[in-house]
Design a protein around this motif. Structure first.
Motif, short mmCIF file in Angstrom:
data_model
loop_
_atom_site.label_atom_id
_atom_site.label_comp_id
_atom_site.label_asym_id
_atom_site.label_seq_id
_atom_site.Cartn_x
_atom_site.Cartn_y
_atom_site.Cartn_z
N SER A 1 45.41 32.47 39.66
CA SER A 1 44.07 32.15 40.12
C SER A 1 43.65 30.73 39.73
CB SER A 1 43.07 33.15 39.58
OG SER A 1 43.06 33.12 38.16
N PHE B 1 45.14 28.15 42.09
CA PHE B 1 44.45 28.08 43.38
C PHE B 1 43.09 27.41 43.24
CE2 PHE B 1 46.62 30.02 46.88
CZ PHE B 1 47.64 30.73 46.28
N GLN B 2 42.36 27.74 42.17
CA GLN B 2 41.04 27.14 41.97
C GLN B 2 41.14 25.63 41.77
OE1 GLN B 2 39.77 29.46 38.64
NE2 GLN B 2 38.89 31.08 39.92
N LYS C 1 39.41 33.61 49.00
CA LYS C 1 38.32 33.37 48.05
C LYS C 1 37.96 31.88 47.96
CE LYS C 1 38.76 37.20 44.82
NZ LYS C 1 38.99 37.58 43.43
N TRP D 1 43.50 34.98 47.11
CA TRP D 1 42.97 33.77 46.50
C TRP D 1 42.71 32.68 47.53
CZ3 TRP D 1 40.26 32.93 42.50
CH2 TRP D 1 40.33 33.82 41.44
N ASP E 1 48.15 38.74 46.50
CA ASP E 1 47.36 37.92 45.57
C ASP E 1 47.12 36.52 46.12
OD1 ASP E 1 47.30 40.06 43.84
OD2 ASP E 1 48.79 39.23 42.44
N LYS E 2 48.16 35.92 46.66
CA LYS E 2 48.02 34.57 47.22
C LYS E 2 47.08 34.57 48.41
CE LYS E 2 52.45 32.65 45.76
NZ LYS E 2 53.72 32.08 46.22
#
Length: 117
Positions: A92, A95-96, A53, A50, A46-47
């Motif tokens: 998420s 990270f965003q 992304k 992200w 997941d990390k």
């Protein structure tokens, strides 16, 4: 001219600084016990996902505003350094938010140094 012994001393001093002062933890491999309950492999994926992304998003933003792509490298460096010290960001939105703030800082700091169109 610098002697060989002096060069070796300088190099050893730089290696020491790199191992201590400038050391950065790899936030992708979490030591958080909560992450291990969820499943370390899933958290790592997941990390990593992200991070990829937000990197792509940064490039799209920079390209759409005709800015120097080096700003993304600087912003990713800021983000990696921040996340290596603050392991609570594992979702998420974290990270965003970190990516947006890192890119904002990179643009604000370096826009007057020829990094923007």
């Amino acid at each position: 001219m610098v002697s060989t012994i002096e060069l070796i001393d300088r190099f050893q001093a730089l290696l020491h600084l790199e191992a201590t002062t400038y050391r950065v933890n790899n936030y992708l491999f979490s030591s958080n016990p909560i992450d291990h309950q969820v499943g370390h492999d899933r958290v790592y994926r997941d990390k990593k996902l992200w991070r990829a992304k937000v990197c792509g998003w940064m490039y799209r933003v920079i390209d759409s505003h005709l800015m120097d792509r080096e700003l993304v490298v600087i912003a990713m460096n800021y983000m990696d350094r921040y996340l290596s010290e603050h392991s609570f960001v594992s979702h998420s939105y974290g990270f965003q938010l970190t990516a947006m703030t890192s890119l904002y800082l990179a643009i604000k700091i370096f826009r007057n140094q020829g990094k923007c169109a």
